[in-house]
Motif scaffolding. Structure first.
Motif, short mmCIF file in Angstrom:
data_model
loop_
_atom_site.label_atom_id
_atom_site.label_comp_id
_atom_site.label_asym_id
_atom_site.label_seq_id
_atom_site.Cartn_x
_atom_site.Cartn_y
_atom_site.Cartn_z
N LYS A 183 0.85 -1.20 0.00
CA LYS A 183 0.00 0.00 0.00
C LYS A 183 0.89 1.25 0.00
O LYS A 183 0.66 2.17 -0.79
CB LYS A 183 -0.91 -0.02 1.23
CG LYS A 183 -2.01 1.03 1.18
CD LYS A 183 -3.10 0.60 0.21
CE LYS A 183 -4.16 1.67 0.00
NZ LYS A 183 -5.14 1.28 -1.00
N GLN A 184 1.90 1.23 0.90
CA GLN A 184 2.81 2.38 0.97
C GLN A 184 3.49 2.59 -0.38
O GLN A 184 3.60 3.71 -0.87
CB GLN A 184 3.91 2.12 2.02
CG GLN A 184 3.48 2.40 3.45
CD GLN A 184 4.55 1.88 4.41
OE1 GLN A 184 4.80 0.68 4.48
NE2 GLN A 184 5.18 2.78 5.14
N ASN A 215 2.98 7.27 -6.77
CA ASN A 215 2.16 8.35 -7.29
C ASN A 215 1.75 8.09 -8.74
O ASN A 215 2.14 8.79 -9.66
CB ASN A 215 2.98 9.65 -7.23
CG ASN A 215 2.07 10.81 -6.88
OD1 ASN A 215 0.84 10.64 -6.84
ND2 ASN A 215 2.66 11.96 -6.61
N GLY A 216 1.00 7.09 -8.93
CA GLY A 216 0.60 6.69 -10.28
C GLY A 216 0.38 5.19 -10.21
O GLY A 216 -0.53 4.74 -9.53
N GLU A 250 -5.08 -2.44 -8.85
CA GLU A 250 -4.60 -1.23 -8.17
C GLU A 250 -3.13 -0.96 -8.48
O GLU A 250 -2.72 0.18 -8.68
CB GLU A 250 -4.81 -1.37 -6.66
CG GLU A 250 -4.50 -0.08 -5.91
CD GLU A 250 -4.66 -0.20 -4.40
OE1 GLU A 250 -4.98 -1.31 -3.93
OE2 GLU A 250 -4.44 0.80 -3.72
N MET A 251 -2.32 -2.04 -8.54
CA MET A 251 -0.90 -1.84 -8.83
C MET A 251 -0.73 -1.18 -10.19
O MET A 251 0.11 -0.31 -10.37
CB MET A 251 -0.15 -3.17 -8.80
CG MET A 251 0.10 -3.71 -7.40
SD MET A 251 1.33 -5.04 -7.38
CE MET A 251 0.30 -6.46 -7.68
#
Ligand code: ATP
Ligand code: MG
Length: 622
Positions: A96-97, A103-104, A202-203
């Motif tokens: 998650k971090q 940032n993308g 999400e990745m």
């Protein structure tokens, strides 16, 4: 909590993070001198017996997992009301971090690497019947070397009933919920696959597909809404990877990958041949159709091409014309192209897993294919054996296609740690942690204290195969021998037999006794009792009694009228005897008793008229 010692062993050093179920701390295990991570349950959980029981059960079963992509659980315990779980400490960040920081979105390669590692973890856990139930980027830790480790295996199960009420991270969790989880239905391996599909989404896009103001609204979207294809958000996502994500996130579990292995195989197929990778579309209503060829690195995909420019239109018109001309050039030419394509695609990949790499190479070459070693792994197979191949057998490939293989490095070697002089429990943990199998043997030892390791085999620093047995010899303390009977023996004989039995003669005292002189009449340890080897045994030896001394005793009588009863008693080493009894008058005083045998300290008492207290008392030594 900081500075507190848990279980007499784990010193809490600092807080690492907080989650719905508890707070995670970095701690030092003083027994094994290493860092660990400890999750301490929130107090609201520790008051519920049913929850605690489930929490212990689930974490203990997860503790049985051992895999490089799974955070190991070392210990589960409690100190009073503080319930905790001790795990491998992972230096790094949560996925998650990482997603937030970039940032993308992550690259395709990074996504594939992480997803493959999580799939290996899931495959291992699923084969042990453990379902994660809470796959999300917060539970995927990434080390500095890019190794992904999945944490919190099975723990979500213990919390299922509670998460909806307590977990302030519930939105974070609901975003990865499978539809069946959202409905509260039956949850199986396929639920973890769905969640991983969402994590991959999400990745690659930097956003989750379903968001909302409340966990319920997010859950409803998982059940009802179609997800926006990830390539609509990030045009660089290859079609093959998008198809894998879409198959993993099917709302109907039966349309998803049925195992983690199956999904991993598809990813591997894609990696080894992004151009030709195809996935059979999982739409039962429509007839099965092959998706168009995709292009992974570089070239634009068909549906991503911008609107054709005028110049492009001219170019494609020319190409079309050329193709038409070729077709018109005659049936021979067309047949040639047709045959060529047929043969080019008709080679079946042979199975080569389990073969020596040289033999595999020969076999592939015989079939017009070639071999490329893409990696080596430790395994139980001998060095050089092919462990995996990509593409898998029976897949059709073109001539000269390179088959990628991973080969065995043989069994992993480990250095045997030094455990001599350590407590047994500690030695066993150290050896297990080193990937060895400790075998405990016991032995007496006069120097090493009980319960400590006297010696080990193989010795420290020797290089051995992983999972080798290491014998440790643990001290039982000094050797015990059984006491022998030495009563009746002379001192010399007793010394001899004591020495023969690893004992020595201790203090010797004498005691007078009738019968033979100079023999042992008692021993400090009873025959048959255990005694530490080397102990000194005290004995008592018989001594001939010396003859009594004859004494004359003179007794003055009291001055009372008439007759009186006189009794004289003697007490000495010979015992207690009445030496005179008779009726006398004062005129008889003093009484003379002749030749009284005495020995040692003598007490004479005179009793008059049966009075309780003696009238006179005399003491004397022989
Ligand atoms: P949930 O309670 O739903 O699992 P979460 O995963 O965000 O939520 P925790 O599992 O409590 O919360 O973890 C909190 C933080 O602690 C993580 O975000 C991570 O940074 C850190 N952490 C957890 N386990 C470890 C570990 N084994 N090693 C190092 N850090 C860890
Ligand atoms: Mg967690």
């Amino acid at each position: 909590m900081i500075g507190k010692m848990l279980g007499n062993r784990y010193e809490i050093l600092e807080e690492i993070g907080q989650g719905g179920m508890g707070i995670v701390y970095k701690a030092r295990c003083h027994l094994l001198n290493r860092f660990v991570a400890i999750k301490i349950l929130r107090p609201e959980f520790s008051h519920d017996e049913e929850f605690i029981k489930r929490f212990k059960y689930e974490s203990q079963s997860a503790a049985s997992l051992s895999h490089p992509n799974i955070v190991s659980i070392y210990d589960v315990g409690n100190e009073g009301n503080i319930y905790y779980i001790v795990m491998e400490y992972v230096k790094g960040k949560t996925l998650k971090q990482i997603i937030k920081e970039v940032n993308g979105h992550l690259s395709v390669d990074e996504t594939i690497s992480i997803a493959s590692q999580v799939l290996r973890a899931l495959d291992n856990a699923h084969r042990h019947n453990i379902i994660h139930r809470d796959i999300k980027p917060h539970n995927i830790l990434i080390t500095e070397d890019g190794i992904a480790k999945v944490t919190d295996f099975g723990i979500a199960r213990a919390a299922t009933d509670y998460t909806l009420t307590y977990n302030k991270n519930i939105i974070g969790t609901a975003q990865y919920f499978s539809p069946e989880q959202a409905k509260g239905g039956i949850v199986d391996e396929k639920s973890d696959i769905y969640s991983l599909g969402i994590v991959m989404y999400e990745m690659l896009t930097g956003q989750v597909p379903f968001e909302g103001d409340s966990p319920i609204s997010v859950a409803l979207k998982h059940i009802e809404e179609e997800l926006v294809p990830p390539s609509k958000i990030n045009r660089d996502i290859p079609k093959g990877i998008e198809d894998i994500i879409i198959k993993a996130t099917q709302k109907d579990p039966t349309k998803r990958y049925s195992t983690a292995k199956e999904m991993l195989n598809d990813i591997n197929k894609f990696v080894s041949d992004p151009v030709n990778f195809r996935i059979i579309k999982i739409d039962e209503d429509a007839p099965t159709k092959i998706m168009p060829t995709i292009d992974y690195k570089g070239n634009e995909r068909e549906d991503n091409k911008p609107v054709k420019s005028r110049r492009n239109k001219i170019v494609s018109a020319i190409i079309t014309t050329v193709i038409v001309l070729i077709i018109m050039a005659g049936i021979a030419g067309a047949t040639f192209i047709f045959i060529n394509r047929q043969t080019a695609e008709e080679i079946d990949v042979p199975p080569i897993v389990g073969m020596q790499v040289d033999d595999a190479k020969k076999l592939l070459e015989k079939n017009g294919l070639s071999l490329e070693i893409v990696g080596e792994d430790y395994s139980d197979e001998a060095a050089g054996i092919v462990l995996s191949q990509s593409p898998e057998p029976e897949i059709k490939v073109k001539k000269n296609y390179k088959i990628k293989v991973r080969i065995s490095k043989g069994v992993e070697l480990v250095k045997v740690p030094l455990v001599e002089n350590r407590e047994m429990d500690e030695a066993v943990s150290i050896l297990k942690d080193a990937g060895l199998i400790p075998i405990v043997n016991y032995a007496y030892d006069n120097i090493v204290p009980a319960n400590k390791v006297i010696s080990q085999n193989p010795m420290a620093n020797e290089e051995v195969e992983k999972n080798t047995r290491v014998d440790i010899y643990v001290s039982r303390g000094k050797e015990q021998v059984t006491m022998i009977n030495i009563i009746g023996k002379t001192l010399d004989d007793a010394k001899k037999v004591l020495n023969e039995n690893n004992l020595t003669l201790g203090n010797v005292t004498e005691q007078e006794q009738d019968g033979p002189e100079g023999v042992i009449i008692s021993q400090s340890v009873k025959p048959g009792d255990p005694v530490e080897s080397g102990s000194a045994i005290d004995v008592v030896v018989s001594k001939k009694p010396s003859p009594p001394v004859l004494k004359n005793v003179t007794i003055p009588l009291p001055d009372i009228p008439g007759e009186m009863k006189v009794v004289v008693v003697k007490k000495d080493a010979l015992g207690e005897t009445t030496i005179y009894s008779g009726m006398n008058t004062y005129q008889d005083s003093p009484l003379n008793i002749l030749n009284v045998p005495t020995k040692g300290h003598v007490i004479i008492e005179v009793y008059i008229n049966d009075e309780k207290e003696p009238y006179a008392r005399y003491e004397d030594n022989t």
